[in-house]
Design an enzyme around this catalytic site. Structure first.
Site, PDB file in Angstrom:
ATOM      1  N   SER A 127       0.836  -1.202   0.000  1.00 26.53           N
ATOM      2  CA  SER A 127       0.000   0.000   0.000  1.00 26.53           C
ATOM      3  C   SER A 127       0.866   1.245   0.000  1.00 26.53           C
ATOM      4  CB  SER A 127      -0.897   0.014   1.239  1.00 26.53           C
ATOM      5  OG  SER A 127      -1.566   1.243   1.366  1.00 26.53           O
TER       6      SER A 127
ATOM      7  N   TYR B 293      -3.026  -0.816   9.965  1.00 26.58           N
ATOM      8  CA  TYR B 293      -2.942  -1.142   8.538  1.00 26.58           C
ATOM      9  C   TYR B 293      -1.596  -0.698   7.961  1.00 26.58           C
ATOM     10  CZ  TYR B 293      -4.160  -1.219   3.559  1.00 26.58           C
ATOM     11  OH  TYR B 293      -4.180  -1.463   2.208  1.00 26.58           O
TER      12      TYR B 293
END
Length: 299
Positions: free
Chosen positions: A191, A204
């Site tokens: 990400s 995350y």
């Protein structure tokens, strides 16, 4: 004489809408088919050229979003595809199967919660048995839950985030490597949080940084077997992850508008890099991190 205008060029700023999305919310994990607008995973637009003819791919989280776009692209490039997905995502998985079967492509479906090592091993064995082997592994399944205050970040959420985003990648690679012949490729979805962590995505962002480190270390370990390992770091993409808890509610309408491109990506815009990294064109590419962030990583 003036040169003829190149009609094949598209302004990336105008390729997809960059206005606010309608406010919407779904329970996790969310369904792509129920989003407004429905994300573009290449169903009508991706055209293959046989770049992965004869290849055999396992894609986790392949029912929607980036995983769905990769499954469509791989299948249309000639690969046989197996996807995993959560049972709650069956509607999207079945629509993908119908689409690819109409294309005359082979796809195998396995509902699976990949938090346990044994399930990851079973997913690999399922793919190998259905396809007669495996030479592409795309670790794409992930969870994302926004929390605006660390006081609300529970031990259970942290555990689940790491079980899905990190541990499953390790388990899948451990199970898959013995089956992967020289020339195989492993691609891990990380990400843009690896570059620019968001204050509401503490667990995350940490999980995606961990999986990048794991992938780069693995690339050094398995290149002696002729296996390449690379990482893709998407920025904001219009997927079910965003409308099922991955974004604070008030941020959903303006998702991706803070990038230099002033819009989020559509899943199909990710597919080309996954195809490249899987293909023979990337035979000298391993241990690399590819950012697809709309310029976000350079802000």
């Amino acid at each position: 004489m003036p040169k003829e205008k190149n009609t094949h060029l598209t302004d990336p700023l105008k390729k997809y809408p960059h206005t606010e999305f309608p406010m919407q919310k779904q329970p996790a994990p969310g369904l792509q088919s129920r989003m407004q607008p429905v994300p573009d995973s290449g169903e009508k637009t991706y055209q293959g050229y046989g770049r992965l003819q004869g290849r055999r791919a396992l894609i986790t989280g392949g029912d929607s979003g980036i995983g769905r776009a990769v499954a469509i692209a791989y299948a249309r490039e000639g690969a046989e595809v197996t996807i995993t997905y959560l049972p709650q995502e069956s509607e999207d998985a079945m629509s993908l199967a119908t689409l690819l079967q109409k294309d005359g492509r082979q796809i195998h479906l396995m509902p699976a919660d990949l938090r346990e090592e044994e399930t990851c091993r079973e997913a690999v064995e399922f793919a190998v048995s259905r396809m007669g082997g495996l030479d592409l592994l795309v670790c794409n399944a992930g969870v994302q839950t926004a929390q605006e205050d660390i006081a609300d970040l529970t031990a259970r959420q942290i555990q689940t985030t790491f079980e899905v985003n990190v541990f499953s990648v390790m388990y899948l690679c451990k199970a898959a490597v013995p089956h992967l012949p020289p020339g195989s490729s492993v691609i891990v979805t990380a990400s843009a949080e690896y570059y620019t962590p968001n204050k509401v995505l503490l667990d995350y962002a940490a999980s995606k940084s961990a999986v990048v480190a794991f992938s780069l270390a693995l690339s050094k370990q398995v290149i002696g077997k002729g296996i390449r390992v690379n990482v893709v770091c998407p920025g904001p993409v219009w997927t079910p992850l965003e409308v099922s808890g991955g974004n604070p509610d008030d941020q959903i309408p303006c998702h991706g508008l803070d990038t230099p491109m002033k819009r989020p990506a559509q899943p199909v815009e990710m597919a080309g890099v996954y195809v490249f990294l899987a293909s023979e064109e990337a035979s000298y590419v391993t241990g690399e991190v590819y950012g697809l962030t709309g310029g976000l990583s350079s802000k």
